[in-house]
Write a protein that holds these residues in place. Structure first.
Motif, short mmCIF file in Angstrom:
data_model
loop_
_atom_site.label_atom_id
_atom_site.label_comp_id
_atom_site.label_asym_id
_atom_site.label_seq_id
_atom_site.Cartn_x
_atom_site.Cartn_y
_atom_site.Cartn_z
N ARG A 60 0.82 -1.22 0.00
CA ARG A 60 0.00 0.00 0.00
C ARG A 60 0.85 1.25 0.00
NH1 ARG A 60 -3.02 -4.67 0.53
NH2 ARG A 60 -5.07 -4.30 1.42
N TYR A 61 1.94 1.22 0.73
CA TYR A 61 2.69 2.46 0.98
C TYR A 61 4.07 2.48 0.36
CZ TYR A 61 -1.04 2.78 4.35
OH TYR A 61 -2.28 2.80 4.92
N ALA A 62 4.67 1.31 0.17
CA ALA A 62 6.05 1.26 -0.31
C ALA A 62 6.15 1.82 -1.73
CB ALA A 62 6.56 -0.17 -0.26
N THR A 63 7.17 2.66 -1.95
CA THR A 63 7.44 3.23 -3.28
C THR A 63 8.30 2.24 -4.07
OG1 THR A 63 9.44 4.26 -2.45
CG2 THR A 63 7.41 5.58 -2.35
N ARG A 64 8.50 2.49 -5.35
CA ARG A 64 9.32 1.60 -6.18
C ARG A 64 10.72 1.42 -5.60
NH1 ARG A 64 9.53 -2.76 -8.11
NH2 ARG A 64 7.44 -2.34 -8.86
N PRO A 65 11.43 2.52 -5.25
CA PRO A 65 12.76 2.30 -4.68
C PRO A 65 12.72 1.50 -3.37
CG PRO A 65 12.45 4.62 -5.28
CD PRO A 65 11.13 3.95 -5.46
N GLU A 66 11.69 1.71 -2.57
CA GLU A 66 11.57 0.94 -1.31
C GLU A 66 11.31 -0.54 -1.59
OE1 GLU A 66 9.95 4.68 1.40
OE2 GLU A 66 8.52 3.25 0.58
N VAL A 67 10.41 -0.80 -2.54
CA VAL A 67 10.12 -2.20 -2.88
C VAL A 67 11.39 -2.89 -3.36
CG1 VAL A 67 8.90 -3.66 -4.57
CG2 VAL A 67 7.67 -1.81 -3.41
N ASP A 102 -2.82 9.24 0.92
CA ASP A 102 -1.59 10.05 0.94
C ASP A 102 -1.28 10.55 2.35
OD1 ASP A 102 -3.86 11.72 0.80
OD2 ASP A 102 -2.77 13.32 -0.21
N GLU A 103 -2.32 10.81 3.14
CA GLU A 103 -2.08 11.24 4.53
C GLU A 103 -1.51 10.09 5.36
OE1 GLU A 103 -5.59 14.47 5.40
OE2 GLU A 103 -6.24 12.40 5.04
N ARG A 104 -2.01 8.89 5.12
CA ARG A 104 -1.49 7.72 5.86
C ARG A 104 -0.04 7.45 5.48
NH1 ARG A 104 -6.90 5.36 5.20
NH2 ARG A 104 -6.21 4.38 3.27
N ARG A 105 0.25 7.53 4.19
CA ARG A 105 1.63 7.30 3.72
C ARG A 105 2.57 8.34 4.39
NH1 ARG A 105 6.49 5.19 1.32
NH2 ARG A 105 7.71 7.07 1.16
N ALA A 106 2.11 9.59 4.46
CA ALA A 106 2.96 10.65 5.04
C ALA A 106 3.26 10.35 6.50
CB ALA A 106 2.27 12.01 4.89
N ILE A 107 2.28 9.85 7.23
CA ILE A 107 2.52 9.52 8.65
C ILE A 107 3.41 8.28 8.74
CG2 ILE A 107 1.42 8.71 10.78
CD1 ILE A 107 -1.06 10.41 9.85
N PHE A 108 3.09 7.29 7.93
CA PHE A 108 3.80 6.00 7.96
C PHE A 108 5.29 6.16 7.65
CE2 PHE A 108 5.32 2.19 5.76
CZ PHE A 108 4.93 1.17 6.62
#
Ligand code: HEM
Length: 182
Positions: A60-67, A102-108
């Motif tokens: 849900r939250y991981a970006t391509r570089p994170e994945v 987007d708010e959850r991702r920002a907190i996470f």
């Protein structure tokens, strides 16, 4: 592959329960052993004191570089030396679920650095995240971790760092179950 997992707390299973601590909200009944069943949902009618069910899912939250970074560093589950495990069921508050993605991702991540912190503990800790919010379960997530006994201290440090983040302000129920493979 079937993505359904049932966690049965009772008198049977290859994991001995070393500790079971209710940290926030309602706890769970103390049990001796844990069994994990993949596939067909295990029935609560079995001898288990409790059964928790969850599904692995897409990120849900991981970006391509994170994945990509996770894929590179994440160890597999069931390593012979990883005889310790933790099952940490978590439920987040209504306030969390009312936020936009987007708010959850920002907190996470931008505020709490969940993935960045977690990455520091790879490859010592292997993990699998199960979702259960939408299937009528008492928790939103069943988080599962495996590590070797010599990384116990590191695992405690990881928890200490995550539990003081802003993300954890939204955790309203958390049970910490520590296991030893028999
Ligand atoms: C979600 C990484 C440790 C609890 C995630 C996600 C990542 C991640 C990448 C987001 C998955 C997605 O994009 O949907 C890690 C790493 C760890 C670690 C690398 C190091 C071992 C932990 C620990 C806990 C935990 C120790 C619990 C005490 C959670 C929960 C979620 C999550 C509850 C779901 C959050 C949500 O969707 O609201 N983790 N994590 N993680 N993790 Fe961790």
């Amino acid at each position: 592959m079937d993505n359904r997992y049932s966690f049965l707390g009772g008198k049977r299973g290859p994991w001995r329960v070393a500790r079971l601590d209710g940290l926030r909200g309602e706890g769970l009944e103390a049990v001796e052993r844990l069994q994990i069943v993949q596939g067909e949902w295990a029935e609560s009618a079995s001898e288990a004191a409790w059964v928790l069910r969850g599904l692995t899912s897409n990120v849900r939250y991981a970006t391509r570089p994170e994945v990509d970074a996770l894929r590179e560093r994440q160890p597999a589950l069931a390593r012979p030396e990883a005889r310790y495990a933790a099952l940490i069921p978590i439920k987040k508050s209504a306030r969390w679920w009312e936020l936009a993605q987007d708010e959850r991702r920002a907190i996470f991540e931008e505020t709490s650095h969940h993935t960045a912190i977690g990455m520091e503990f790879l490859p010592a800790v292997a993990r699998r995240l199960h979702h259960c919010r939408d299937i009528g379960e008492p928790f939103d997530f069943l988080t599962w971790f495996e590590y070797a006994p010599e990384h116990t201290r590191a695992f405690e440090d990881l928890l200490d760092r995550l539990r003081v983040t802003r993300e954890w302000d939204f955790v309203e129920r958390e049970v910490d179950i520590r296991l030893v493979r028999i």
